[in-house]
Design a protein around this motif. Structure first.
Motif, PDB file in Angstrom:
ATOM      1  N   GLU A   1       0.843  -1.193   0.000  1.00 44.93           N
ATOM      2  CA  GLU A   1       0.000   0.000   0.000  1.00 44.93           C
ATOM      3  C   GLU A   1       0.874   1.238   0.000  1.00 44.93           C
ATOM      4  OE1 GLU A   1      -4.084   0.816   2.184  1.00 44.93           O
ATOM      5  OE2 GLU A   1      -2.390   1.223   3.528  1.00 44.93           O
ATOM      6  N   LEU A   2       0.495   2.187  -0.839  1.00 41.60           N
ATOM      7  CA  LEU A   2       1.138   3.494  -0.875  1.00 41.60           C
ATOM      8  C   LEU A   2       0.210   4.487  -0.189  1.00 41.60           C
ATOM      9  CD1 LEU A   2       3.425   5.369  -1.985  1.00 41.60           C
ATOM     10  CD2 LEU A   2       1.970   5.732  -3.986  1.00 41.60           C
ATOM     11  N   SER A   3       0.676   5.080   0.909  1.00 41.28           N
ATOM     12  CA  SER A   3      -0.118   6.091   1.608  1.00 41.28           C
ATOM     13  C   SER A   3       0.522   7.455   1.394  1.00 41.28           C
ATOM     14  CB  SER A   3      -0.195   5.776   3.100  1.00 41.28           C
ATOM     15  OG  SER A   3       1.092   5.749   3.691  1.00 41.28           O
ATOM     16  N   ALA A   4      -0.313   8.476   1.291  1.00 43.17           N
ATOM     17  CA  ALA A   4       0.186   9.811   1.005  1.00 43.17           C
ATOM     18  C   ALA A   4      -0.689  10.848   1.685  1.00 43.17           C
ATOM     19  CB  ALA A   4       0.231  10.056  -0.502  1.00 43.17           C
ATOM     20  N   ARG A   5      -0.063  11.956   2.048  1.00 40.64           N
ATOM     21  CA  ARG A   5      -0.833  13.071   2.598  1.00 40.64           C
ATOM     22  C   ARG A   5      -1.744  13.641   1.519  1.00 40.64           C
ATOM     23  NH1 ARG A   5       3.138  15.550   4.296  1.00 40.64           N
ATOM     24  NH2 ARG A   5       3.460  17.009   2.571  1.00 40.64           N
ATOM     25  N   THR A   6      -1.195  13.757   0.302  1.00 38.99           N
ATOM     26  CA  THR A   6      -1.976  14.204  -0.849  1.00 38.99           C
ATOM     27  C   THR A   6      -1.587  13.366  -2.050  1.00 38.99           C
ATOM     28  OG1 THR A   6      -2.037  16.470  -0.004  1.00 38.99           O
ATOM     29  CG2 THR A   6      -2.582  16.154  -2.321  1.00 38.99           C
ATOM     30  N   LEU A   7      -2.581  12.910  -2.777  1.00 41.15           N
ATOM     31  CA  LEU A   7      -2.345  12.114  -3.978  1.00 41.15           C
ATOM     32  C   LEU A   7      -3.008  12.819  -5.151  1.00 41.15           C
ATOM     33  CD1 LEU A   7      -1.319   9.478  -5.314  1.00 41.15           C
ATOM     34  CD2 LEU A   7      -3.548   8.471  -4.772  1.00 41.15           C
ATOM     35  N   ARG A   8      -2.199  13.203  -6.124  1.00 42.31           N
ATOM     36  CA  ARG A   8      -2.710  13.859  -7.332  1.00 42.31           C
ATOM     37  C   ARG A   8      -2.507  12.922  -8.525  1.00 42.31           C
ATOM     38  NH1 ARG A   8      -3.277  19.531  -6.785  1.00 42.31           N
ATOM     39  NH2 ARG A   8      -2.515  20.292  -4.766  1.00 42.31           N
ATOM     40  N   MET A   9      -3.498  12.848  -9.393  1.00 38.97           N
ATOM     41  CA  MET A   9      -3.404  12.038 -10.604  1.00 38.97           C
ATOM     42  C   MET A   9      -3.869  12.854 -11.801  1.00 38.97           C
ATOM     43  SD  MET A   9      -4.473   8.148  -9.619  1.00 38.97           S
ATOM     44  CE  MET A   9      -3.431   7.179  -8.534  1.00 38.97           C
ATOM     45  N   ASP A  10      -2.995  12.925 -12.791  1.00 42.63           N
ATOM     46  CA  ASP A  10      -3.304  13.611 -14.041  1.00 42.63           C
ATOM     47  C   ASP A  10      -3.158  12.575 -15.147  1.00 42.63           C
ATOM     48  OD1 ASP A  10      -3.433  15.123 -16.356  1.00 42.63           O
ATOM     49  OD2 ASP A  10      -2.396  16.835 -15.464  1.00 42.63           O
ATOM     50  N   PHE A  11      -4.288  11.996 -15.559  1.00 42.68           N
ATOM     51  CA  PHE A  11      -4.240  10.934 -16.550  1.00 42.68           C
ATOM     52  C   PHE A  11      -3.872  11.458 -17.936  1.00 42.68           C
ATOM     53  CE2 PHE A  11      -7.156   9.439 -13.245  1.00 42.68           C
ATOM     54  CZ  PHE A  11      -6.554   8.226 -12.927  1.00 42.68           C
ATOM     55  N   GLU A  12      -4.174  12.705 -18.200  1.00 39.25           N
ATOM     56  CA  GLU A  12      -3.812  13.281 -19.494  1.00 39.25           C
ATOM     57  C   GLU A  12      -2.310  13.462 -19.596  1.00 39.25           C
ATOM     58  OE1 GLU A  12      -5.165  17.020 -22.346  1.00 39.25           O
ATOM     59  OE2 GLU A  12      -5.705  16.995 -20.223  1.00 39.25           O
ATOM     60  N   ALA A  13      -1.663  13.891 -18.506  1.00 44.23           N
ATOM     61  CA  ALA A  13      -0.212  14.070 -18.482  1.00 44.23           C
ATOM     62  C   ALA A  13       0.523  12.808 -18.064  1.00 44.23           C
ATOM     63  CB  ALA A  13       0.153  15.218 -17.535  1.00 44.23           C
ATOM     64  N   ASN A  14      -0.215  11.730 -17.771  1.00 43.33           N
ATOM     65  CA  ASN A  14       0.387  10.452 -17.379  1.00 43.33           C
ATOM     66  C   ASN A  14       1.250  10.620 -16.130  1.00 43.33           C
ATOM     67  OD1 ASN A  14       1.211   7.694 -17.550  1.00 43.33           O
ATOM     68  ND2 ASN A  14       3.110   8.364 -18.508  1.00 43.33           N
TER      69      ASN A  14
END
Length: 811
Positions: free
Chosen positions: A192-205
């Motif tokens: 498991e990867l835990s993070a304070r903030t997780l951002r995902m930009d699928f367009e920018a991969n």
């Protein structure tokens, strides 16, 4: 699937175009007096069709927003203002599907608020939680305490809140991420990867986790203030997983690669590394792909090797491109710092001949004309020989070309004839080619002291032929000439510094392809019968006193026996007055054309003794060795093939090659091979990939929709152990040679690979390397390149994570 309603509660609203109030009135009327629908049984309820996208009909090519469809058990609506739905609510907008217990929709602001068992699915991704606020058309909003699964990556997790920032971007607070199956409350996934903030930009991969910690089996194994990772197979700058290695020459090695995506057409990888025995160094790679140029540069630098007590380096260049209209260039060069580099640091050498490294620069230009093609070329070729200090292990050097300059002329379609092209139904016409070339031959400084001859050569190769044929036969008579003139730096045995010779030849190549329909093992098949004859008459010219710069004996096989000259290169031309006769038969499936069985044999008959032979001794043998071949693929599980060279005079086989492979299913393959070269080598080889025990059956199942919706993949019933490897055993030396043995544990969302690779570095020297790799499916791989080693060495090997990983590229 949308739940059927009786009577239906259906809306098809385009925002601000359809009045919810009118639609509500229509629904009330339909509830009171259900109307029959054409082609629908009277007692069968109407159903919403579960399609991904609903759009109003329009003219072809007309672009419009998708329709909004709302269904529920109870609904209240106000024209152009709002709608309130309760009970099994479903809102569909294009590829978006939102389910909840209650939902309110504000038409002026396009804001939907849903509560109670909320489930949002879009493009295969699923998010669940107690409540959501969403601007439907912009796909912006906030999900409270969600759990999620992303189809693009094959993983998911939970968060305190999830913010949609558009169709391709999101941000999660206090988030987790894993590709492991959902677990019981209070338990954690295997990784498991835990993070304070997780951002995902699928367009920018790009995925970016701040305050990130990667845990495996509950233990933190990697922590970083910021951790970025790609969301697919596309490129992205950032730190890559560590490279780990262990071998007996260099000890433990740890590398930390950084990938730099400089531009769409350029990238670089820098890998600082440390070896416990040798020290600290840097591996680097730069690649570019321009409109008219492409290339790659690799440099490995070890400032000070504590074992060898010197600096070590390796350089590899591979470039190609266009310099002008029609002018093409190619540069390939590889150099290392010392003779022992191939033993100590073999993985940093890319040449298939690790003790012979080439530098090769070529320039060429081709032009087409009505009569054919003309090409000119120039080349400079140099060698670096890694001889070492063992006198018994030293070897002869090939000659360098400093330079090579030439020109070739060929008539139309002539190259196809030379390559074995069968001229179906062509009109007979003269065809030919001419090659004129100058070479300066010299030797590298590492060459043996016994190699003394250097000099220049000018040669001319030409032929003229008259190909003819029909739908099932061909006949190609050909006249050829090989002429060469030499200017030497040292005198020959008779004192001359110049010499020359001209060798004419004549050949006729004739063959048939006959077909018939037949049955074999109850299957409809097409059988071919392909006899072939090659007559060659080449004059004898004494070449024993002439230098040999580039000629070498050809391997004696089913292809080379149908050539006029038994030598490659220019300097040696075998005399011949002979007929080669052979036949091949094949059985093909009539429908698919797949070859199930092939059998063939071929032999050469000499009308006179041959003076110039590969072994240097005149041959008085009338019949050459007999070549036999066979291959079979009678079922989807079995592949068999073999070749045999049999000497009729001694009554013994000279060379034998037998191979078999059994593959009853995915991730199950066994292969065995036997190779014999009389008085030289005899080898056995065994390769395999096979499940040992565990949930092997579950491993072969692809991810189901339920797995995707629950946010997990893999083997729900437990992991599976697999064994994979390849063993080579020399019967002559009675020892194992190059071999690799490993085991893999597939837990569904993570895979562990362990093994050892043994490579021969001399007649009595070997280097053993340990392999250890941990793959987190949908995230990354940590450790050494065990996957690449298994793939390159095992016939039929298949990557275990193929059906699940979003990035299936090899290391």
């Amino acid at each position: 699937m949308l739940r059927p309603l009786t009577p239906p509660a259906k809306f098809s609203l385009h925002p601000l175009l359809l009045a919810l109030g009118l639609a509500g009135a229509s629904w009330a009327q339909a509830a009171a007096e259900p109307q029959p629908v054409e082609l629908q049984a009277a007692d069968e309820p109407l159903r919403l069709r579960p399609v991904r996208l609903l759009t109003p009909p329009g003219a072809p090519g007309q672009q419009s927003k998708p329709a909004l469809v709302l269904s529920a058990r109870a609904l209240q609506a106000q024209v152009d203002q709002q709608a309130q739905a309760e009970g099994a609510v479903e809102l569909r907008y294009g590829d978006l599907l939102l389910r909840a217990d209650t939902l309110s929709y504000q038409m002026p602001t396009d804001l939907a608020r849903a509560e109670g068992g909320v489930e949002l699915s879009r493009n295969g991704s699923v998010v669940r939680g107690p409540s959501v606020q969403l601007f439907v058309d912009r796909f912006e909003g906030e999900f409270a305490q969600p759990s999620y699964f992303f189809s693009q990556t094959g993983g998911g997790g939970q968060a305190r809140s999830l913010h949609f920032l558009g169709p391709q971007r999101l941000r999660a607070e206090a988030a987790t991420y894993s590709s492991c199956p959902a677990v019981e409350p209070g338990q954690t996934p295997a990784w498991e990867l835990s993070a304070r903030t997780l951002r995902m930009d699928f367009e920018a991969n790009e995925g970016l986790a701040t305050g990130a910690v990667l845990r495996f089996q509950g233990l933190p194994i990697l922590a970083a203030p910021a951790l970025s990772f790609p969301l697919g197979s596309e490129r992205k700058s950032g730190w890559l997983p560590p490279d780990v290695g262990l071998d007996k020459r260099s000890g433990f090695e740890l590398g930390l690669p950084y990938y730099w995506n400089i531009a769409p057409q350029r990238d670089a990888t820098l890998t600082p590394f440390v070896m416990t025995r040798r020290g600290v160094g840097l591996d680097s790679e730069f690649r570019y792909l321009e409109p008219h140029h492409k290339g790659q540069l690799n440099l490995a630098w070890l400032p000070w090797d504590r074992v060898a007590e010197r600096k070590r380096w390796a350089l590899n260049l591979a470039n190609a491109g266009e310099l002008g209209p029609g002018w093409l260039y190619r540069l390939q060069a590889e150099r290392v710092s010392d003779d022992d580099y191939w033993k100590d640091l073999p993985k940093r050498i890319s040449s298939p001949t690790q003790r012979l490294l080439a530098s090769d620069l070529q320039l060429s230009r081709s032009r087409s004309f009505a009569w054919g093609e003309a090409s000119s070329y120039a080349r400079v070729q140099q060698w670096q020989l890694l001889q070492g200090t063992d006198p018994a292990a030293r070897f002869e050097s090939p000659y360098q070309r400093s330079p090579q300059i030439g020109m070739r002329l060929s008539t139309a379609a002539d190259e196809g004839v030379l390559a074995g092209f069968i001229p179906w139904g062509r009109q007979a016409r003269l065809e030919g080619s001419l090659e004129l070339e100058y070479n300066r031959f010299d030797l590298p400084r590492e060459a043996l002291s016994s190699q003394l001859m250097t000099g220049e050569r000018v040669h001319a190769l030409g032929h003229v032929s008259l190909p003819m044929g029909g739908a099932a036969w061909w006949l190609i008579p050909k006249l050829s000439v090989n002429a060469a003139s030499y200017a030497l730096d040292r005198p020959l045995a008779d004192g001359r510094r110049s010499a020359g010779r001209t060798v004419p030849g004549f050949s006729v190549d004739h063959g048939w392809i006959l077909e018939r329909q037949t049955r074999f093992f109850g299957r409809e098949l097409q059988q071919t019968l392909e006899p072939r004859l090659l007559y060659v008459n080449t004059a004898y010219r004494d070449q024993s006193r002439l230098p040999n710069f580039d000629a070498a004996p050809k391997d004696f096989n089913f292809d080379s026996i149908y050539t006029e000259n038994q030598f490659s290169g220019v300097d040696r031309v075998s005399d011949a007055h002979q007929l080669t006769a052979g036949v091949t038969t094949r059985w093909l499936e009539s429908e698919r054309g797949e070859e199930l069985l092939r059998l063939g044999l071929v032999q050469r008959y000499r009308f006179r003794d041959q003076q110039l032979t590969p072994d240097g001794l005149p041959s008085t043998q009338k019949f050459s060795d007999l070549l036999l071949l066979g291959s079979a693929h009678l079922s989807q599980r079995w592949w068999l093939d073999g070749a045999l060279q049999y000497n009729p005079d001694s009554g013994r086989n000279v060379r034998t090659s037998l191979r078999a492979r059994y593959s009853p299913g995915a991730y199950r393959t066994l292969s065995a091979a036997y190779r014999l070269v009389r008085d030289q080598s005899e080898q056995l080889e065994l390769g395999w990939q096979w499940p040992l025990f565990g949930a092997a059956a579950a491993r072969e199942q692809t991810r189901s929709l339920n797995d995707a919706a629950s946010g997990g993949v893999g083997c729900k019933g437990g992991g599976a152990w697999y064994s994979a490897g390849r063993l080579q055993y020399s019967l002559k030396d009675r020892r194992l040679t190059d071999s690799v043995v490993g085991v893999e544990y597939d837990a569904g969302c993570w895979i562990l690979r362990m093994g050892a690779e043994r490579l021969s570095t001399g007649r009595a020297e070997t280097n053993t390397r340990l392999l250890l790799q941990l793959e987190f499916v949908g995230l990354s791989r940590l450790g050494s390149n065990a996957l690449g080693v298994l793939r390159d060495n095992i016939p039929g090997y298949r990557q275990l994570s193929d059906p699940r990983s979003s990035n299936r590229s090899y290391d």
